[in-house]
Structure formats: structure tokens, C-alpha cells
Write a protein that holds these residues in place. Structure first.
Motif, PDB file in Angstrom:
ATOM      1  N   GLY A   1       1.645  16.313  -1.794  1.00 32.70           N
ATOM      2  CA  GLY A   1       3.067  14.574  -1.875  1.00 32.70           C
ATOM      3  C   GLY A   1       1.866  13.854  -2.957  1.00 32.70           C
ATOM      4  N   SER A   2       3.482  12.483  -3.561  1.00 31.16           N
ATOM      5  CA  SER A   2       2.806  11.275  -4.429  1.00 31.16           C
ATOM      6  C   SER A   2       2.727  11.067  -3.383  1.00 31.16           C
ATOM      7  CB  SER A   2       4.380  11.024  -4.952  1.00 31.16           C
ATOM      8  OG  SER A   2       4.197  12.118  -5.887  1.00 31.16           O
ATOM      9  N   PRO A   3       2.086   9.997  -3.453  1.00 33.03           N
ATOM     10  CA  PRO A   3       1.671   8.336  -2.798  1.00 33.03           C
ATOM     11  C   PRO A   3       2.647   7.848  -2.555  1.00 33.03           C
ATOM     12  CG  PRO A   3      -0.074   8.030  -4.808  1.00 33.03           C
ATOM     13  CD  PRO A   3       1.776   9.527  -5.110  1.00 33.03           C
ATOM     14  N   VAL A   4       3.700   7.440  -1.557  1.00 31.38           N
ATOM     15  CA  VAL A   4       4.818   6.808  -0.386  1.00 31.38           C
ATOM     16  C   VAL A   4       4.348   5.796   0.557  1.00 31.38           C
ATOM     17  CG1 VAL A   4       5.623   8.706  -0.776  1.00 31.38           C
ATOM     18  CG2 VAL A   4       4.296   8.275   1.543  1.00 31.38           C
ATOM     19  N   PRO A   5       5.421   4.967   0.168  1.00 31.51           N
ATOM     20  CA  PRO A   5       5.675   3.757   1.044  1.00 31.51           C
ATOM     21  C   PRO A   5       4.935   3.909   2.694  1.00 31.51           C
ATOM     22  CG  PRO A   5       6.948   3.298  -0.482  1.00 31.51           C
ATOM     23  CD  PRO A   5       6.323   4.584  -0.307  1.00 31.51           C
ATOM     24  N   ALA A   6       4.536   3.038   3.138  1.00 32.40           N
ATOM     25  CA  ALA A   6       4.311   2.989   4.740  1.00 32.40           C
ATOM     26  C   ALA A   6       5.258   3.760   4.970  1.00 32.40           C
ATOM     27  CB  ALA A   6       3.509   1.707   5.152  1.00 32.40           C
TER      28      ALA A   6
ATOM     29  N   ARG B   1       9.433  -7.748 -12.181  1.00 33.37           N
ATOM     30  CA  ARG B   1       8.773  -5.961 -13.408  1.00 33.37           C
ATOM     31  C   ARG B   1       8.621  -5.389 -12.478  1.00 33.37           C
ATOM     32  NH1 ARG B   1       6.218  -9.088 -17.428  1.00 33.37           N
ATOM     33  NH2 ARG B   1       6.700 -10.747 -18.216  1.00 33.37           N
ATOM     34  N   GLY B   2       9.180  -5.080 -11.205  1.00 31.11           N
ATOM     35  CA  GLY B   2       9.037  -3.860 -10.869  1.00 31.11           C
ATOM     36  C   GLY B   2       7.595  -3.527  -9.973  1.00 31.11           C
ATOM     37  N   LEU B   3       7.237  -2.480  -9.530  1.00 35.24           N
ATOM     38  CA  LEU B   3       5.941  -1.896  -9.263  1.00 35.24           C
ATOM     39  C   LEU B   3       5.251  -1.506  -9.943  1.00 35.24           C
ATOM     40  CD1 LEU B   3       5.993  -1.264  -5.933  1.00 35.24           C
ATOM     41  CD2 LEU B   3       6.112   1.324  -6.842  1.00 35.24           C
TER      42      LEU B   3
ATOM     43  N   LEU C   1       0.947  -0.920   0.461  1.00 37.30           N
ATOM     44  CA  LEU C   1      -0.619   0.403   0.104  1.00 37.30           C
ATOM     45  C   LEU C   1       0.627   1.663   0.338  1.00 37.30           C
ATOM     46  CD1 LEU C   1      -2.668  -1.157   2.925  1.00 37.30           C
ATOM     47  CD2 LEU C   1      -2.914  -1.805  -0.287  1.00 37.30           C
ATOM     48  N   HIS C   2       0.295   1.896  -1.057  1.00 41.83           N
ATOM     49  CA  HIS C   2       1.103   3.904  -0.603  1.00 41.83           C
ATOM     50  C   HIS C   2       0.221   4.549  -0.213  1.00 41.83           C
ATOM     51  CE1 HIS C   2       4.514   2.401  -3.352  1.00 41.83           C
ATOM     52  NE2 HIS C   2       4.469   1.533  -2.966  1.00 41.83           N
ATOM     53  N   PHE C   3       0.450   5.118  -0.072  1.00 39.38           N
ATOM     54  CA  PHE C   3      -0.214   6.678   0.902  1.00 39.38           C
ATOM     55  C   PHE C   3       0.493   8.085   0.505  1.00 39.38           C
ATOM     56  CE2 PHE C   3       0.625   2.521   3.654  1.00 39.38           C
ATOM     57  CZ  PHE C   3      -0.623   2.214   3.675  1.00 39.38           C
ATOM     58  N   GLN C   4      -1.292   8.563   0.327  1.00 38.39           N
ATOM     59  CA  GLN C   4      -0.770   9.926  -0.230  1.00 38.39           C
ATOM     60  C   GLN C   4      -2.236  10.736   0.828  1.00 38.39           C
ATOM     61  OE1 GLN C   4      -3.030  10.992  -3.835  1.00 38.39           O
ATOM     62  NE2 GLN C   4      -1.372  12.563  -4.389  1.00 38.39           N
ATOM     63  N   LEU C   5      -1.248  11.564   0.686  1.00 42.20           N
ATOM     64  CA  LEU C   5      -1.718  13.190   1.969  1.00 42.20           C
ATOM     65  C   LEU C   5      -2.910  13.552   1.234  1.00 42.20           C
ATOM     66  CD1 LEU C   5       0.979  15.380   2.693  1.00 42.20           C
ATOM     67  CD2 LEU C   5      -0.535  14.506   4.638  1.00 42.20           C
ATOM     68  N   LYS C   6      -3.940  13.833   2.340  1.00 47.98           N
ATOM     69  CA  LYS C   6      -5.599  14.968   1.678  1.00 47.98           C
ATOM     70  C   LYS C   6      -5.108  16.246   2.815  1.00 47.98           C
ATOM     71  CE  LYS C   6      -8.376  11.174   0.647  1.00 47.98           C
ATOM     72  NZ  LYS C   6      -9.468  11.055   0.342  1.00 47.98           N
ATOM     73  N   VAL C   7      -5.333  16.806   2.148  1.00 46.96           N
ATOM     74  CA  VAL C   7      -4.807  18.172   3.478  1.00 46.96           C
ATOM     75  C   VAL C   7      -6.101  19.672   2.948  1.00 46.96           C
ATOM     76  CG1 VAL C   7      -2.136  18.315   2.827  1.00 46.96           C
ATOM     77  CG2 VAL C   7      -4.047  19.569   1.705  1.00 46.96           C
ATOM     78  N   ASP C   8      -6.166  20.560   4.045  1.00 44.13           N
ATOM     79  CA  ASP C   8      -6.163  21.410   4.440  1.00 44.13           C
ATOM     80  C   ASP C   8      -6.049  22.436   3.485  1.00 44.13           C
ATOM     81  OD1 ASP C   8      -8.575  22.779   6.932  1.00 44.13           O
ATOM     82  OD2 ASP C   8      -7.578  23.954   5.691  1.00 44.13           O
ATOM     83  N   THR C   9      -7.443  22.775   2.534  1.00 44.64           N
ATOM     84  CA  THR C   9      -6.661  23.793   1.620  1.00 44.64           C
ATOM     85  C   THR C   9      -6.021  24.740   2.068  1.00 44.64           C
ATOM     86  OG1 THR C   9      -8.377  23.108   0.065  1.00 44.64           O
ATOM     87  CG2 THR C   9      -7.165  24.580  -0.413  1.00 44.64           C
TER      88      THR C   9
ATOM     89  N   ALA D   1      -5.256  10.651   4.309  1.00 48.16           N
ATOM     90  CA  ALA D   1      -4.999  10.114   3.072  1.00 48.16           C
ATOM     91  C   ALA D   1      -5.114   9.739   2.595  1.00 48.16           C
ATOM     92  CB  ALA D   1      -3.862   9.156   4.168  1.00 48.16           C
ATOM     93  N   GLU D   2      -5.313   8.683   1.151  1.00 51.69           N
ATOM     94  CA  GLU D   2      -5.486   7.911  -0.080  1.00 51.69           C
ATOM     95  C   GLU D   2      -4.791   7.307   0.544  1.00 51.69           C
ATOM     96  OE1 GLU D   2      -6.845   9.063  -3.850  1.00 51.69           O
ATOM     97  OE2 GLU D   2      -7.867   7.143  -3.704  1.00 51.69           O
ATOM     98  N   VAL D   3      -4.784   5.199   0.849  1.00 48.27           N
ATOM     99  CA  VAL D   3      -4.518   4.022   0.206  1.00 48.27           C
ATOM    100  C   VAL D   3      -4.974   3.710  -1.187  1.00 48.27           C
ATOM    101  CG1 VAL D   3      -4.280   1.888   0.868  1.00 48.27           C
ATOM    102  CG2 VAL D   3      -5.121   3.170   2.722  1.00 48.27           C
TER     103      VAL D   3
END
Ligand code: C2E
Ligand code: MG
Ligand code: MG
Ligand code: MG
Length: 283
Positions: free
Chosen positions: A261-266, A69-71, A42-50, A58-60
Motif C-alpha cells: 500500500g501507498s501512503p494514504v490520508p487519515a 500548488r497541490g500536495l 499526515l499520510h499513513f503507510q502500512l507496515k506488515v508482517d512479512t 504504519a509510518e506517518v
């Protein structure tokens, strides 16, 4: 004539054409074992207050680490997982892992933090409410920390059944968001009946902000619609400060996108949470 037909037939079996089918078959075969082999992450991407930029959630986002083959991004394997039905077990795993993270990160999470989990059509056709209950029971996660992201097209298939499921999910205390909003075809009539908490404005509208006048109008109208229906609203795919500023001025309280931010690992996301805590501790 015969020669041409022969050549055509030959062409039909060109190795290059077989490659595509073989690759698809190979992927399906590998996908069947991916869960037991522990190849998903799972990778996680931030959600922020505008306005403040503070973390709201965050979104999973699911990734497949396919050997040699990689990711692999979800666009390449989720459709196959859907067709084969593998998505049901994979999705249940995602739900439980998301709940585990909520427990693991515990008080490092800011108040009101929600972890968004994407669902697929197949999951909604099954007993997703039971899968959710199992994941919560197995982990002891606070359901208020979980937000399920559904799309309009998923809900328009068998709407009455979907509403029943959403009611049962909602009763468990998890939140529901309508993902990629504006790209599907749900009617306003149903929008009122869906027990959802939040609209997620699709990236395709956000990416044309602030210059495209129709996109600007659609985004403003969606925010107003959400407000008048008593729903929360978030914009996805925010990449520039101009887009962020437009959304802030239009009254969109929450944003998500590469700008923040991009999605990042845990582990990287946990470090982000830790950094936030130290910041608060220092101030
Ligand atoms: P989505 O739910 O709409 O997720 C947002 C997608 O946009 C993610 O792509 C994310 O990495 C990407 N994104 C985020 N910020 C930006 C941005 O600023 N610019 C651009 N261009 N893209 C951005 P990703 O991770 O490749 O996921 C694609 C789709 O796969 C998701 O769309 C979702 O529908 C599906 N998906 C992901 N994880 C799962 C899962 O666990 N289960 C199911 N059923 N579907 C999933
Ligand atoms: Mg989503
Ligand atoms: Mg989305
Ligand atoms: Mg989208």
C-alpha cells in the motif's frame, strides 16, 4: 571583450535563473505560514508482517497542501524547513497529531501496532524529548504505540548528546528505529550503544532484490546483524512479491512498501482499520 562581459552579466540575471531563487523564496515565505493556516496533513503507510501480511504498524509521512500548488512531497519542503528552523514547530505538530491518531483509532489498532514518526536533525539538536513528553501528555497516547525514526547521519553529529536524548526518549516508553539503515556511516561500536529497538533496511538495497548479489548479501547480513544485537528489523520500499519472498526467506519479519500500500490520508487509513476489524469480526 566588453560586449562579451556585458552579455555574460546579462545572462547572470536571466529571468529563468531568477525564477528558481524566487520560487525558493516564495516557498519559504509560504512555509512560514503553513502551520498556522492548517496546510499540513499526515499520510499513513502500512507496515506488515512479512509472512502473514497482517498489519504491524504504519509510518506517518508529512504532506503540505500548498494553495494553488497541490500536495507537496517532503523532499521539496523539509530541507527548507530544516534550514529555516521551521521544522522544529512543524515536527512538534506532527508528533502531537500522530499521538492524537493513536488515541482516536484506539482499539481499532491491532495489538503491538506502532505508528512511526520521522524526526529531523534539527529536532534532535533541540529538546525533542520534551516535545515528545508534551505530545504524550496533551493527548494521553500510549507511548508504546509511538516509534521514532532516526537516521544514522543525525546520530553521528553529536553522538554522546544523541545517545542521552535517545535514552530519555526510550525511558518515556517510545520505540526508536534507525531509518535508511546502511546508507549512513554509523560504526558498529555505536550501533551497540544506541538504545534503539529496530533497524530499517533502506529502500536502495531492497529495490535491487533479489537479483543483485551484493544487495542480497547486504540485506542478509543486516538481518543477521540485527538478530545478533537483539534488534528488530524491517525492510522499506518493498514493491514486488519477489522482494517480499526474498525478505521472508531471509528471516526479515516486517516489510513496508507499495506492494502492501501507498501512503494514504487519515480517513482512508481509518477505513483500512475498520475493514480489518470487520474481517476479524466475520471470521
Ligand atoms: P523515509 O522516512 O525513508 O520514508 C519512506 C519514503 O519512501 C516515503 O516517501 C514513502 O512514501 C516512500 N515509499 C514507501 N514505499 C515505497 C516503495 O515501495 N517504493 C518507493 N519508491 N518509495 C516508497 P515520502 O513520503 O516522499 O517521504 C520522503 C522522506 O521525507 C522520508 O523518508 C523522510 O525522511 C522525510 N519525511 C517524511 N515525513 C516527515 C516528517 O514528518 N518529518 C521529517 N523530519 N521528515 C519527514
Ligand atoms: Mg522513515
Ligand atoms: Mg526510510
Ligand atoms: Mg528511505
Amino acid at each position: 571583450q566588453a560586449k562579451r562581459a556585458g552579455r555574460n552579466r546579462y545572462r547572470f540575471f536571466l529571468p529563468s535563473m531568477n525564477e528558481g531563487a524566487l520560487e525558493r523564496l516564495g516557498m519559504e515565505e509560504d512555509l512560514r505560514h503553513a502551520l498556522e493556516r492548517g496546510e499540513f496533513e499526515l499520510h499513513f503507510q502500512l507496515k506488515v508482517d512479512t509472512t502473514s501480511g497482517n498489519m504491524t504498524g504504519a509510518e506517518v509521512l508529512l504532506r503540505w497542501r500548498r494553495p494553488s500548488r497541490g500536495l507537496v512531497p517532503p523532499a521539496e519542503f523539509i530541507p527548507i524547513a530544516e534550514e529555516t528552523g521551521l521544522i522544529v514547530d512543524i515536527g512538534a505538530w506532527v508528533l502531537e497529531q500522530a499521538c492524537r491518531k493513536v488515541v482516536e483509532w484506539g482499539e481499532r489498532l491491532p495489538a503491538g501496532f506502532r505508528l512511526g514518526v520521522n524526526l529531523s536533525m534539527r529536532q534532535l539538536q533541540g529538546d525533542i524529548d520534551e516535545a515528545m513528553r508534551d505530545a504524550l501528555a496533551a493527548t494521553g497516547a500510549d507511548p508504546a504505540r509511538i516509534e521514532l525514526e532516526l537516521t544514522e547521519s543525525m546520530l553521528m553529529e553529536d553522538t554522546e548528546r544523541a545517545i542521552g536524548l535517545m535514552d530519555r526518549l526510550s525511558a518515556q516508553g517510545v520505540q526508536l528505529a534507525l531509518d535508511d539503515f546502511g546508507t549512513g556511516y554509523s560504526s558498529l561500536y555505536y550501533l551497540k550503544r544506541f538504545p534503539i529497538h529496530r533497524l530499517k533496511i533502506d529502500r536502495s538495497f531492497v529495490s535491487e532484490l533479489p537479483h543483485d548479489r551484493s544487495c542480497a548479501a547486504i540485506v542478509q547480513a543486516t538481518i543477521a546483524l540485527a538478530r545478533s544485537l537483539g534488534l528488530e528489523v524491517i525492510a522499506e520500499g518493498v514493491e514486488t512479491t519477489d522482494q517480499r519472498d526474498f525478505l521472508r526467506d531471509a528471516g526479515c519479519p516486517e516489510c513496508q512498501g507499495y506492494l502492501f500500500g501507498s501512503p494514504v490520508p487519515a480517513e482512508a487509513f481509518a477505513a483500512l482499520l475498520e475493514g480489518r476489524r470487520q474481517q476479524i469480526g466475520a471470521s
